[in-house]
Design an enzyme around this catalytic site. Structure first.
Site, mmCIF file in Angstrom:
data_model
loop_
_atom_site.group_PDB
_atom_site.id
_atom_site.type_symbol
_atom_site.label_atom_id
_atom_site.label_comp_id
_atom_site.label_asym_id
_atom_site.label_seq_id
_atom_site.Cartn_x
_atom_site.Cartn_y
_atom_site.Cartn_z
ATOM 1 N N LYS A 281 0.857 -1.185 0.000
ATOM 2 C CA LYS A 281 0.000 0.000 0.000
ATOM 3 C C LYS A 281 0.892 1.233 0.000
ATOM 4 O O LYS A 281 1.776 1.365 0.838
ATOM 5 C CB LYS A 281 -0.925 -0.008 1.231
ATOM 6 N N ASP A 286 -2.409 9.982 4.217
ATOM 7 C CA ASP A 286 -3.833 9.653 4.283
ATOM 8 C C ASP A 286 -4.552 10.640 5.198
ATOM 9 O O ASP A 286 -4.585 10.467 6.417
ATOM 10 C CB ASP A 286 -4.021 8.216 4.791
ATOM 11 N N LYS A 293 -10.145 12.729 8.464
ATOM 12 C CA LYS A 293 -9.817 12.189 9.777
ATOM 13 C C LYS A 293 -9.772 13.306 10.809
ATOM 14 O O LYS A 293 -9.431 14.440 10.474
ATOM 15 C CB LYS A 293 -8.413 11.553 9.745
ATOM 16 N N ASP A 363 -12.096 7.506 3.407
ATOM 17 C CA ASP A 363 -10.952 7.146 4.256
ATOM 18 C C ASP A 363 -10.633 5.648 4.153
ATOM 19 O O ASP A 363 -9.577 5.206 4.590
ATOM 20 C CB ASP A 363 -11.252 7.523 5.708
ATOM 21 N N GLU A 365 -9.497 4.145 1.731
ATOM 22 C CA GLU A 365 -8.907 4.340 0.406
ATOM 23 C C GLU A 365 -7.892 3.262 0.035
ATOM 24 O O GLU A 365 -7.692 2.988 -1.144
ATOM 25 C CB GLU A 365 -8.255 5.723 0.324
ATOM 26 N N ARG A 367 -7.954 0.061 0.363
ATOM 27 C CA ARG A 367 -8.563 -1.082 -0.331
ATOM 28 C C ARG A 367 -8.931 -0.718 -1.766
ATOM 29 O O ARG A 367 -9.009 -1.601 -2.619
ATOM 30 C CB ARG A 367 -9.771 -1.593 0.464
HETATM 31 N N1 BES Z 1 -4.548 4.246 6.799
HETATM 32 C C1 BES Z 1 -5.727 3.953 7.528
HETATM 33 C C2 BES Z 1 -5.536 2.833 8.553
HETATM 34 C C3 BES Z 1 -4.576 3.098 9.679
HETATM 35 C C4 BES Z 1 -5.043 3.552 10.900
HETATM 36 C C5 BES Z 1 -3.234 2.841 9.540
HETATM 37 C C6 BES Z 1 -4.169 3.775 11.941
HETATM 38 C C7 BES Z 1 -2.343 3.057 10.583
HETATM 39 C C8 BES Z 1 -2.812 3.523 11.784
HETATM 40 C C9 BES Z 1 -6.833 3.514 6.584
HETATM 41 O O1 BES Z 1 -6.810 4.062 5.315
HETATM 42 C C10 BES Z 1 -8.121 3.946 7.202
HETATM 43 O O2 BES Z 1 -8.312 5.120 7.326
HETATM 44 N N2 BES Z 1 -8.941 2.972 7.589
HETATM 45 C C11 BES Z 1 -10.176 3.241 8.206
HETATM 46 C C12 BES Z 1 -11.200 2.351 7.563
HETATM 47 C C13 BES Z 1 -12.623 2.726 7.894
HETATM 48 C C14 BES Z 1 -12.974 4.065 7.257
HETATM 49 C C15 BES Z 1 -13.539 1.636 7.367
HETATM 50 C C16 BES Z 1 -10.041 2.916 9.693
HETATM 51 O O3 BES Z 1 -9.325 1.978 10.050
HETATM 52 O O4 BES Z 1 -10.618 3.628 10.493
HETATM 53 ZN ZN ZN Z 2 -4.913 4.629 4.627
HETATM 54 ZN ZN ZN Z 3 -7.799 5.980 5.223
#
Ligand code: BES
Ligand code: ZN
Ligand code: ZN
Length: 515
Positions: A281, A286, A293, A363, A365, A367
């Site tokens: 990835k 992000d 966020k 968010d 993103e 996937r």
């Molecule tokens: N990059 C984040 C996941 C992440 C969170 C990585 C904390 C490292 C530390 C990912 O893109 C994300 O934002 N995931 C969301 C998914 C949700 C919107 C379904 C998450 O985990 O909250």
């Molecule tokens: Zn991410």
């Molecule tokens: Zn994200």
């Protein structure tokens, strides 16, 4: 990258053993052994007073009398010394030495410990423990040179019984390369996103390919070319950002199997070999996009390319390790930003193999970019695809900061990755592709939606979503959201910051292929 001189020497008989280093590290399995009698008396009394039990990974620094002052650093092994306890022990000794401003460290490994471990594994773990513990990201520190100098170790040496030296030496060479690869991944993760842009990842890939002397071929696809190939999900994530996206495709071919070599030997067709795709990835920042966020959640999001960093780290040493498999590396690199041109909740995107996705949360993103990358990976018809991704906060809730989640549609692949991770000392834990949760990712208006809309099980539903894009190809997904970044120091190998998690597991895995 500050390099640390390592040395390996045969252990001399007890009568000739001098503890000359600033810090001498020894392992303790119930009692102190293998040291001069005077040291045993002094240190033994000290350890008893301190209540040192010698449990696994328990350490204690004993100041030794005499001039110049020296330290005996004692590492407990618990029931039995494992490679991982040894690796962490070396790392803890180096951390201790750095904190004390010491210049030299000697690690002693005498029998019976030395005969319980493979000498190659000992050398490897020694190099990894010492080099990775010594790592610091200092690029932006004031008075950088001064600080570095103050903290510099000039020498870390390992003493093992003479017969083990040659094998241990091979291990040290391999461990050194693996540590270098890991430190490259750390540097890439630690670099702020203003610098570590998609273009910077491309530059890095170019440097790696150029240094491989023809073993690694590189293809870069720009936005237009990605569009022509139908990578609608990847480009949708990229479109809110001012940074140009790039799709990076590296191919390592073992010596003697490149296009020219194959043409030369056309009569005797080349040996069939394993072909593997490593997917990382590569979100260089992000923000969440329009589903933005909160500030606390965004603080560390420069790390969202840690999967890409691990793939690049591994590639940086494949040629020197003379890996036997054909290895592809694929990274869809872009930023996830909110703007007037950003992807919007409710939009529907089409992926490279035709499936459509309703984007309900921008968010989620990773996937989306991975859906297209996995599609590209399937196209090269590999024997296995492994993706590494900082994919979900939910995986951190499930497994904590130090353990990565593992999902796979193939038991053999899952078993060999687990074994590789175990040998590398990078904890990985299997989680289920629980089919019944898959229905949560179906959309009313498209083939899939990108969030489940439920509070729980987010790491699993993310994995189930990815599974939709690999077809029947053996595939493993590693969610490294937790272990790719150390907010506090817990493991002595990992100073605060990017850890380079995954690099050594990948290298161990590839070592087991096609040899
Ligand atoms: N990059 C984040 C996941 C992440 C969170 C990585 C904390 C490292 C530390 C990912 O893109 C994300 O934002 N995931 C969301 C998914 C949700 C919107 C379904 C998450 O985990 O909250
Ligand atoms: Zn991410
Ligand atoms: Zn994200």
């Amino acid at each position: 990258m500050p390099s640390l001189p390592l040395a390996l020497r045969p252990l001399r008989p007890l009568t000739k053993l001098r503890l000359g280093a600033d810090v001498t590290a020894v392992f303790f399995g119930g009692k102190l052994r293998g040291l001069p009698p005077a040291v045993l008396r002094e240190a033994g009394a000290h350890l008893r007073r301190a209540g040192f039990k010698g449990e696994a990974n328990e350490t204690h620094a004993v100041p030794l009398s005499g001039r110049p002052p020296r330290t005996l650093f004692v590492v407990g092994v618990g029931k039995e010394l494992t490679t991982e306890i040894f690796r962490r022990g070396v790392a803890a000794a180096v951390q201790h030495a750095k904190a004390e401003g010491a210049r030299t460290v000697t690690v002693i490994l005498h029998s019976p410990f030395s005969i319980l471990l493979s000498p190659v594994a000992v050398g490897r773990a020694f190099a990894e423990g010492a080099l990775l513990a010594n790592y610091r990201f200092t690029a932006y520190k004031a008075e950088r040179a001064k600080r570095e100098h103050a903290l510099r170790l000039t020498r870390v040496e390992l003493l093992v019984p003479r017969g083990l030296v040659p094998d241990a030496e091979r291990g040290v060479r391999r461990g050194t390369l693996e540590a270098e690869a890991t430190m490259l991944a750390r540097d890439l993760v630690n670099e702020p996103s203003s610098r570590m842009t998609p273009a910077a990842l491309v530059e890095q890939a170019k440097r790696i390919a150029a240094a491989s002397r023809g073993a690694i071929a590189l293809t870069i696809l720009n936005r237009k070319q990605c569009e022509a190939r139908g990578m609608g999900a990847f480009l949708a994530v990229a479109k809110g950002s001012a940074e140009e996206p790039a799709f990076i495709h590296l191919v390592y071919r073992p010596a003697g199997t490149g296009r020219r070599a194959v043409a030369r030997h056309q009569a005797s067709s080349p040996k069939p070999q394993a072909r593997v795709v490593l997917v990382g990835k590569g979100i260089t920042f992000d923000s969440g996009g329009l589903s933005i966020k909160p500030a606390e959640g965004m603080e560390t999001m420069k790390i969202d390319m840690a999967g890409a960093a691990a793939v690049l780290g591994a590639f940086s040493v494949l040629a020197r390790l003379q890996a036997h498999a054909e290895v592809h590396g694929m990274i869809a690199a872009c930023e996830n930003m909110p703007s007037g041109s950003a992807l919007k909740p409710g939009d529907i995107v089409r992926t490279v193999l035709g499936k459509t996705i309703e984007v309900l949360n921008t968010d989620a993103e990773g996937r989306l970019t991975l859906a297209d990358t996995l599609g590209e990976a399937v196209k090269v018809q590999p024997a296995a695809i492994i993706d590494l991704a900082t994919l979900t906060g939910a995986c951190m809730v499930a497994l904590g900061e130090e353990i990565a989640g593992l999902w796979s549609n193939d038991d053999r692949l899952s078993a060999s990755l687990t074994a590789a991770a175990e040998a590398a000392g990078e904890p990985l834990w299997p989680l289920p592709l629980f089919r019944e949760y898959g229905a949560r990712m179906k959309s009313e208006v498209a083939d899939l939606k990108n969030i489940s809309g439920r509070k729980y099980g987010g790491a699993i539903t993310a994995a189930l979503f990815l599974k939709e894009f690999v077809g029947e190809t053996p595939w493993a997904h590693v969610d490294i959201a937790g272990p790719s970044y150390a907010e506090k120091q817990t493991n002595p190998l990992n100073p605060v910051g990017g850890t380079g998690f995954g690099v050594r597991t990948l290298l161990h895995y590839l070592e087991g292929l096609g040899a």
